[in-house]
Enzyme design. Structure first.
Site, mmCIF file in Angstrom:
data_model
loop_
_atom_site.group_PDB
_atom_site.id
_atom_site.type_symbol
_atom_site.label_atom_id
_atom_site.label_comp_id
_atom_site.label_asym_id
_atom_site.label_seq_id
_atom_site.Cartn_x
_atom_site.Cartn_y
_atom_site.Cartn_z
ATOM 1 N N GLU A 20 0.826 -1.209 0.000
ATOM 2 C CA GLU A 20 0.000 0.000 0.000
ATOM 3 C C GLU A 20 0.859 1.257 0.000
ATOM 4 O O GLU A 20 0.522 2.260 -0.644
ATOM 5 C CB GLU A 20 -0.938 0.007 1.221
ATOM 6 C CG GLU A 20 -2.012 -1.056 1.180
ATOM 7 C CD GLU A 20 -3.004 -0.819 0.054
ATOM 8 O OE1 GLU A 20 -2.644 -1.088 -1.112
ATOM 9 O OE2 GLU A 20 -4.114 -0.374 0.338
ATOM 10 N N THR A 71 -6.757 6.425 -4.966
ATOM 11 C CA THR A 71 -6.670 6.593 -3.509
ATOM 12 C C THR A 71 -5.734 7.756 -3.173
ATOM 13 O O THR A 71 -6.005 8.556 -2.268
ATOM 14 C CB THR A 71 -6.156 5.290 -2.864
ATOM 15 O OG1 THR A 71 -7.036 4.236 -3.233
ATOM 16 C CG2 THR A 71 -6.099 5.396 -1.348
HETATM 17 N N1 LIG Z 1 -1.658 -5.827 -7.617
HETATM 18 C C1 LIG Z 1 -2.302 -4.659 -7.827
HETATM 19 N N2 LIG Z 1 -3.641 -4.640 -7.889
HETATM 20 C C2 LIG Z 1 -4.303 -3.470 -8.129
HETATM 21 N N3 LIG Z 1 -3.706 -2.295 -8.314
HETATM 22 C C3 LIG Z 1 -2.354 -2.269 -8.254
HETATM 23 C C4 LIG Z 1 -1.608 -3.445 -7.997
HETATM 24 N N4 LIG Z 1 -0.294 -3.099 -7.979
HETATM 25 C C5 LIG Z 1 -0.228 -1.776 -8.226
HETATM 26 N N5 LIG Z 1 -1.471 -1.264 -8.393
HETATM 27 C C6 LIG Z 1 -1.801 0.147 -8.665
HETATM 28 O O1 LIG Z 1 -2.508 0.661 -7.561
HETATM 29 C C7 LIG Z 1 -3.453 1.623 -8.001
HETATM 30 C C8 LIG Z 1 -4.821 1.222 -7.478
HETATM 31 O O2 LIG Z 1 -4.788 1.289 -6.104
HETATM 32 P P1 LIG Z 1 -5.837 2.160 -5.330
HETATM 33 O O3 LIG Z 1 -5.916 3.532 -5.945
HETATM 34 O O4 LIG Z 1 -5.476 2.023 -3.906
HETATM 35 O O5 LIG Z 1 -7.188 1.418 -5.696
HETATM 36 P P2 LIG Z 1 -8.059 0.511 -4.805
HETATM 37 O O6 LIG Z 1 -8.953 1.449 -4.109
HETATM 38 O O7 LIG Z 1 -8.837 -0.334 -5.730
HETATM 39 O O8 LIG Z 1 -7.108 -0.258 -3.964
HETATM 40 C C9 LIG Z 1 -3.439 1.622 -9.515
HETATM 41 O O9 LIG Z 1 -2.634 2.719 -9.934
HETATM 42 C C10 LIG Z 1 -2.741 0.328 -9.857
HETATM 43 O O10 LIG Z 1 -2.020 0.384 -11.061
HETATM 44 N N1 LIG Z 2 -8.191 4.535 4.509
HETATM 45 C C1 LIG Z 2 -7.879 4.585 3.102
HETATM 46 C C2 LIG Z 2 -8.542 3.419 2.422
HETATM 47 C C3 LIG Z 2 -8.376 3.405 0.925
HETATM 48 O O1 LIG Z 2 -9.092 2.295 0.405
HETATM 49 P P1 LIG Z 2 -9.122 1.971 -1.148
HETATM 50 O O2 LIG Z 2 -9.941 0.739 -1.242
HETATM 51 O O3 LIG Z 2 -9.743 3.128 -1.823
HETATM 52 O O4 LIG Z 2 -7.700 1.756 -1.571
HETATM 53 C C4 LIG Z 2 -8.428 5.888 2.543
HETATM 54 O O5 LIG Z 2 -9.616 6.142 2.771
HETATM 55 O O6 LIG Z 2 -7.688 6.645 1.922
#
Ligand SMILES: Nc1ncnc2c1ncn2[C@@H]1O[C@H](COP(=O)(O)OP(=O)(O)O)[C@@H](O)[C@H]1O
Ligand SMILES: N[C@@H](CCOP(=O)(O)O)C(=O)O
Length: 298
Positions: free
Chosen positions: A120, A172
């Site tokens: 993360e 995010t």
């Molecule tokens: N294994 C993975 N699965 C999903 N997203 C990934 C992964 N590795 C890297 N990423 C990157 O993380 C970002 C998505 O994460 P995030 O914004 O936290 O979305 P979510 O809310 O679905 O977790 C995208 O830019 C994606 O390319």
């Molecule tokens: N606490 C984080 C949780 C983000 O969750 P995601 O599923 O959107 O990756 C935030 O709220 O920023």
């Protein structure tokens, strides 16, 4: 290959920003691993075209590094990235469970939380553990941090849920940028009272208390403004019988808690119709609070 099914998660639940999370029964990522001299990653499934296969950019690469466990890793995405459903965290949690087993590292699920959170940190800039904790442990989780790291409290729950995911995406990292740095004391007091109500509701598996506790006046109003159609979808779900509705994670997914399993169909229809009326396609998962990552054999 060792195979792990790692569930989607919904974090925050309104009043528990960066603290509360739940595992969802569906959707989920499938992560497969086998030993290799160096880590390689292939990604298939929903949204895979937006996910880097470079181990330095994928959450599972960070986990393989943290466990010193090089492997050929296949990710089959069931959870669309940038959904608010912990897509990046599910892959990280799945890899942590799979590589821990593959290399016989002997870490407990609790000990895998900070390891999976390294993934993360890679994508959102912070090692927040509120998605990886429920994906690893299942149920409802509370993450608190002290000078020694993250502590996680977990309780099982099985509340009926609907998650409605519009076709739009919210990163995010961007959604963390709109969170205010300060808040009025009255809003903080309200948020604490709602969070306490929600936690008791989870421990009792009581959808009324959980629904009452899902509101906050600090983070959700800013985040929901990034989701076209959010207010109409929220009202439609409440009118259809949901006990509480909020932004799932950083959005754009919207989470609704239901009183009974058989209320989910009408809540899902109401949410889909409201997004549709706003000109936005969406899909709904009728699910419940579920189990943590499951390990399967070869
Ligand atoms: N294994 C993975 N699965 C999903 N997203 C990934 C992964 N590795 C890297 N990423 C990157 O993380 C970002 C998505 O994460 P995030 O914004 O936290 O979305 P979510 O809310 O679905 O977790 C995208 O830019 C994606 O390319
Ligand atoms: N606490 C984080 C949780 C983000 O969750 P995601 O599923 O959107 O990756 C935030 O709220 O920023």
């Amino acid at each position: 290959m060792l195979t792990v099914r790692a569930p989607a998660t919904s974090a925050n639940l309104g009043s528990g920003f960066d603290v509360f999370g739940i595992a969802l029964g569906a959707p989920a990522d499938i992560v497969r691993v086998e030993r290799a001299p160096e880590t390689t990653i292939t990604v298939t499934g929903t949204g895979s075209e937006f996910i880097p296969e470079d181990p330095a950019k994928n959450t599972v690469g960070a986990v393989a590094d943290a466990l010193d466990a090089p492997a050929r890793i296949e990710i089959d995405k069931g959870i669309r990235p940038s959904s608010g459903l912990g897509s990046s965290a599910a892959s990280a949690a799945g890899a942590a469970v799979a590589l821990n087993e593959l290399y016989d590292r002997g870490y407990s699920r609790d000990e895998l939380v900070p390891i999976a959170a390294e993934g993360e940190a890679l994508v959102s800039g912070e090692a927040h553990a509120d998605n990886v904790a429920p994906s690893l442990l299942g149920g409802f989780t509370i993450v608190s941090n002290d000078e020694h790291g993250s502590n996680v409290t977990q309780v099982d729950a099985s509340l009926p849920l609907v998650v409605c995911l519009p076709e739009t995406t919210v990163s995010t990292r961007d959604a963390r940028g709109v969170v205010p740095e300060r808040a009025p004391l009255a809003d903080i007091v309200d948020t604490v009272s709602h969070a306490a109500t929600l936690a008791v509701g989870m421990a009792r598996n009581d959808p009324e208390l959980v629904g009452q506790g899902m509101t906050d006046e600090i983070v959700t109003p800013e985040r929901s403004a990034l989701i076209d159609g959010y207010e109409a979808v929220r009202e439609a779900a409440l009118d259809a019988g949901a006990t509480g509705v909020t932004v799932s994670g950083a959005g754009p997914g919207v989470l609704a808690v239901c009183r009974h399993l058989d209320h989910r169909g009408r809540v899902a229809s109401a949410m889909l119709d409201a997004f549709d009326a706003a000109g936005i396609e969406s899909r709904a998962y009728q699910t419940r609070v579920g189990e943590g990552a499951q390990l399967y054999g070869e």
